[in-house]
Design a protein around this motif. Structure first.
Motif, PDB file in Angstrom:
ATOM      1  N   ILE A 163      24.776  -8.497   2.875  1.00  0.00           N
ATOM      2  CA  ILE A 163      24.200  -8.506   4.224  1.00  0.00           C
ATOM      3  C   ILE A 163      23.564  -9.855   4.549  1.00  0.00           C
ATOM      4  O   ILE A 163      22.847 -10.000   5.536  1.00  0.00           O
ATOM      5  CB  ILE A 163      23.179  -7.356   4.419  1.00  0.00           C
ATOM      6  N   LYS A 164      23.815 -10.853   3.681  1.00  0.00           N
ATOM      7  CA  LYS A 164      23.480 -12.258   3.921  1.00  0.00           C
ATOM      8  C   LYS A 164      21.973 -12.502   4.073  1.00  0.00           C
ATOM      9  O   LYS A 164      21.526 -13.273   4.927  1.00  0.00           O
ATOM     10  CB  LYS A 164      24.232 -12.786   5.158  1.00  0.00           C
ATOM     11  N   ILE A 165      21.204 -11.846   3.198  1.00  0.00           N
ATOM     12  CA  ILE A 165      19.757 -12.032   3.207  1.00  0.00           C
ATOM     13  C   ILE A 165      19.389 -13.315   2.465  1.00  0.00           C
ATOM     14  O   ILE A 165      19.826 -13.545   1.338  1.00  0.00           O
ATOM     15  CB  ILE A 165      19.063 -10.818   2.560  1.00  0.00           C
ATOM     16  N   LYS A 166      18.560 -14.148   3.092  1.00  0.00           N
ATOM     17  CA  LYS A 166      18.117 -15.392   2.454  1.00  0.00           C
ATOM     18  C   LYS A 166      16.758 -15.234   1.778  1.00  0.00           C
ATOM     19  O   LYS A 166      16.463 -15.918   0.806  1.00  0.00           O
ATOM     20  CB  LYS A 166      18.036 -16.507   3.496  1.00  0.00           C
ATOM     21  N   ASN A 167      15.911 -14.367   2.345  1.00  0.00           N
ATOM     22  CA  ASN A 167      14.538 -14.224   1.855  1.00  0.00           C
ATOM     23  C   ASN A 167      14.258 -12.772   1.526  1.00  0.00           C
ATOM     24  O   ASN A 167      14.486 -11.888   2.352  1.00  0.00           O
ATOM     25  CB  ASN A 167      13.547 -14.716   2.920  1.00  0.00           C
ATOM     26  N   PHE A 168      13.727 -12.545   0.326  1.00  0.00           N
ATOM     27  CA  PHE A 168      13.640 -11.182  -0.168  1.00  0.00           C
ATOM     28  C   PHE A 168      12.416 -11.028  -1.054  1.00  0.00           C
ATOM     29  O   PHE A 168      12.025 -11.960  -1.752  1.00  0.00           O
ATOM     30  CB  PHE A 168      14.910 -10.871  -0.967  1.00  0.00           C
ATOM     31  N   ASP A 169      11.783  -9.850  -0.992  1.00  0.00           N
ATOM     32  CA  ASP A 169      10.666  -9.583  -1.904  1.00  0.00           C
ATOM     33  C   ASP A 169      10.677  -8.123  -2.323  1.00  0.00           C
ATOM     34  O   ASP A 169      11.314  -7.269  -1.697  1.00  0.00           O
ATOM     35  CB  ASP A 169       9.328  -9.934  -1.248  1.00  0.00           C
ATOM     36  N   LEU A 170       9.950  -7.860  -3.414  1.00  0.00           N
ATOM     37  CA  LEU A 170       9.905  -6.528  -4.026  1.00  0.00           C
ATOM     38  C   LEU A 170       8.474  -6.049  -4.111  1.00  0.00           C
ATOM     39  O   LEU A 170       7.552  -6.835  -4.315  1.00  0.00           O
ATOM     40  CB  LEU A 170      10.499  -6.598  -5.441  1.00  0.00           C
ATOM     41  N   LEU A 171       8.304  -4.750  -3.971  1.00  0.00           N
ATOM     42  CA  LEU A 171       6.995  -4.131  -4.110  1.00  0.00           C
ATOM     43  C   LEU A 171       7.029  -3.083  -5.210  1.00  0.00           C
ATOM     44  O   LEU A 171       7.981  -2.303  -5.309  1.00  0.00           O
ATOM     45  CB  LEU A 171       6.576  -3.425  -2.811  1.00  0.00           C
ATOM     46  N   PHE A 172       5.993  -3.069  -6.053  1.00  0.00           N
ATOM     47  CA  PHE A 172       5.797  -1.929  -6.932  1.00  0.00           C
ATOM     48  C   PHE A 172       5.283  -0.766  -6.076  1.00  0.00           C
ATOM     49  O   PHE A 172       4.583  -0.976  -5.091  1.00  0.00           O
ATOM     50  CB  PHE A 172       4.754  -2.261  -8.005  1.00  0.00           C
ATOM     51  N   PRO A 173       5.608   0.468  -6.447  1.00  0.00           N
ATOM     52  CA  PRO A 173       5.054   1.614  -5.716  1.00  0.00           C
ATOM     53  C   PRO A 173       3.524   1.577  -5.760  1.00  0.00           C
ATOM     54  O   PRO A 173       2.940   1.156  -6.760  1.00  0.00           O
ATOM     55  CB  PRO A 173       5.601   2.827  -6.478  1.00  0.00           C
ATOM     56  N   TYR A 174       2.885   1.981  -4.674  1.00  0.00           N
ATOM     57  CA  TYR A 174       1.419   1.948  -4.601  1.00  0.00           C
ATOM     58  C   TYR A 174       0.831   3.221  -5.210  1.00  0.00           C
ATOM     59  O   TYR A 174       0.303   4.081  -4.512  1.00  0.00           O
ATOM     60  CB  TYR A 174       0.969   1.768  -3.154  1.00  0.00           C
ATOM     61  N   ASN A 175       0.937   3.303  -6.530  1.00  0.00           N
ATOM     62  CA  ASN A 175       0.379   4.435  -7.263  1.00  0.00           C
ATOM     63  C   ASN A 175      -0.912   4.025  -7.951  1.00  0.00           C
ATOM     64  O   ASN A 175      -1.182   2.839  -8.150  1.00  0.00           O
ATOM     65  CB  ASN A 175       1.371   4.925  -8.311  1.00  0.00           C
ATOM     66  N   SER A 176      -1.705   5.021  -8.326  1.00  0.00           N
ATOM     67  CA  SER A 176      -2.925   4.806  -9.103  1.00  0.00           C
ATOM     68  C   SER A 176      -2.852   5.678 -10.361  1.00  0.00           C
ATOM     69  O   SER A 176      -1.880   6.413 -10.568  1.00  0.00           O
ATOM     70  CB  SER A 176      -4.156   5.185  -8.277  1.00  0.00           C
ATOM     71  N   TYR A 177      -3.890   5.609 -11.203  1.00  0.00           N
ATOM     72  CA  TYR A 177      -3.932   6.454 -12.404  1.00  0.00           C
ATOM     73  C   TYR A 177      -3.917   7.941 -12.042  1.00  0.00           C
ATOM     74  O   TYR A 177      -3.470   8.773 -12.833  1.00  0.00           O
ATOM     75  CB  TYR A 177      -5.187   6.148 -13.218  1.00  0.00           C
ATOM     76  N   ASP A 178      -4.420   8.274 -10.867  1.00  0.00           N
ATOM     77  CA  ASP A 178      -4.490   9.687 -10.466  1.00  0.00           C
ATOM     78  C   ASP A 178      -3.191  10.181  -9.850  1.00  0.00           C
ATOM     79  O   ASP A 178      -3.042  11.363  -9.571  1.00  0.00           O
ATOM     80  CB  ASP A 178      -5.629   9.863  -9.450  1.00  0.00           C
ATOM     81  N   ASN A 179      -2.263   9.270  -9.613  1.00  0.00           N
ATOM     82  CA  ASN A 179      -0.999   9.645  -8.985  1.00  0.00           C
ATOM     83  C   ASN A 179       0.107   8.743  -9.526  1.00  0.00           C
ATOM     84  O   ASN A 179       0.660   7.910  -8.823  1.00  0.00           O
ATOM     85  CB  ASN A 179      -1.122   9.497  -7.462  1.00  0.00           C
ATOM     86  N   LEU A 180       0.394   8.902 -10.806  1.00  0.00           N
ATOM     87  CA  LEU A 180       1.350   8.023 -11.485  1.00  0.00           C
ATOM     88  C   LEU A 180       2.780   8.307 -11.026  1.00  0.00           C
ATOM     89  O   LEU A 180       3.101   9.437 -10.630  1.00  0.00           O
ATOM     90  CB  LEU A 180       1.263   8.226 -12.997  1.00  0.00           C
TER      91      LEU A 180
END
Length: 391
Positions: A163-180
């Motif tokens: 899809i010809k993406i030039k700029n890309f980033d990744l996120l870890f899921p926004y979990n905590s110890y109480d919601n692994l």
């Protein structure tokens, strides 16, 4: 997750709130000698706002800021409402577009369906296509994906290039110890699913010699840090986090992903109509977020890569038992990933340069053992293996 405070807030931001945001931000920039400032339209889904909102906001900013502060604009959207008209407007206003998409159709459909359970995938691709019709977006449009371990890294990377993406980033899921995350094992050196997935993706990206190789911000960010630079967002690094949220009702809050910690977790008694931007630092949570890469748990303070990791994102450190006084539940993943990328990066440098800067190649197992076994006193005597080359 637990926070439902959005249900009690206005769906849209009024011009009164907008005016106050712009004027008080300008005053803050002038008072603190801030030369550049970024406004980010976020949500929910910010494209539910009418086009006139964006025209008003940008033109008001230009009239107030004039040439005294350089201002930038960006929007994070699910992409389904990017028509040719919206893409043209944002091209004219120079609003940089970020689109959230997690991969191929099957992966994206896991969490990004319409309310009627129909797939949004085709509409997102159409939004990307509409944006790419304009030169400004072709050069600046970015994709943001939440890491999904079911995503095949090679298939995922090929999709980005297709899809010809030039700029890309990744996120870890926004979990905590109480919601692994499902099946996640904390403090198990042999259980590093996110690092393992990212290392596979890194190898594919790193060995891609084609001219159309995308910029993956997480990977380039780590490499930049290894040479004394700054990580490009608030997830890692050791710089202060200068991001602040203004809700639709004008409330001033810490970064929105901290809502995952509990109901009304980010709420303060601050509001842009009655408070100045600088008042925000008096909020305990905002202050902690601002300094979060330096206010670390004792385990983090023993770590050789703390200047690169910075403890990770703040939500991943939270538990209802200890508050934020924890290392991230993703600690082993972070350590393994950072060491891998660092070792690959340094292994391509001349040996005399490594020797001159007292840099040695270490292993994940060795560093993990040090962090979890040495006392602070012992650790002070341990010769650090990792330092940035500042020149």
């Amino acid at each position: 997750m637990e926070d439902k405070s959005f249900e009690l807030q206005p769906r849209f931001m009024s011009n009164e709130i907008v005016d106050s945001i712009i004027i008080k931000t300008f005053n803050h920039c002038i008072s603190n000698n801030v030369k550049e400032f970024l406004f980010a339209f976020h949500g929910g889904e910010p494209l539910l706002q009418k086009p006139d909102f964006f025209k008003y906001f940008v033109n008001k900013c230009k009239s107030i800021f004039s040439n005294k502060v350089t201002i930038f604009f960006t929007i994070q959207t699910n992409g389904t409402l990017i028509t040719k008209e919206i893409a043209s407007l944002f091209n004219d206003l120079e609003i940089q577009i970020g689109i959230s998409i997690d991969g191929i159709r099957e992966i994206n459909d896991e969490n990004r369906l319409y309310k009627n359970n129909k797939s949004s995938f085709d509409d997102v691709l159409l939004g990307i296509k509409n944006a790419f019709d304009f030169k400004f977006h072709k050069n600046t449009l970015g994709i943001l994906s939440v890491i999904n371990l079911e995503n095949n890294p090679l298939e995922f990377y090929d999709f980005l290039k297709e899809i010809k993406i030039k700029n890309f980033d990744l996120l870890f899921p926004y979990n905590s110890y109480d919601n692994l995350p499902k099946s996640y094992k904390v403090n198990d050196i042999n259980h590093t699913p996110y690092a393992d997935w990212l290392i596979k993706l890194f190898n594919i990206w790193y060995l891609d010699s084609n001219i159309d190789r995308p910029n993956i911000r997480m990977f380039n960010g780590f490499i930049e840090c290894f040479f004394g630079g700054e990580y490009p967002n608030d997830l890692f690094g050791n710089y202060k986090n200068g991001l602040l949220v203004i809700e639709t009702n004008g409330d001033i809050e810490a970064v929105d992903y901290l809502k995952a910690c509990g109901q009304n977790f980010t709420k303060t008694d601050l509001n842009i109509l009655k408070n100045e931007i600088s008042d925000s630092i008096n909020s305990e949570l905002i202050n902690l977020y601002y300094h979060s890469h330096n206010k670390l748990n004792s385990k983090c303070n023993q770590c050789n890569v703390k200047e690169i990791c910075g403890g990770g994102n703040l939500v991943s450190r939270y538990s209802k038992t200890n508050g934020f006084d924890n290392a991230s539940f993703l600690c082993s993943d972070f350590l393994k990933l950072i060491l891998f990328i660092q070792n690959i990066t340094y292994s391509n440098l001349p040996k005399d340069l490594l020797d001159e800067n007292n840099i040695e190649i270490s292993s994940f197992e060795k560093e993990h053992l040090i962090i979890n076994s040495l006392s602070n006193k012992q650790y002070d005597k341990y010769l650090t293996s990792f330092k940035s080359i500042k020149s």
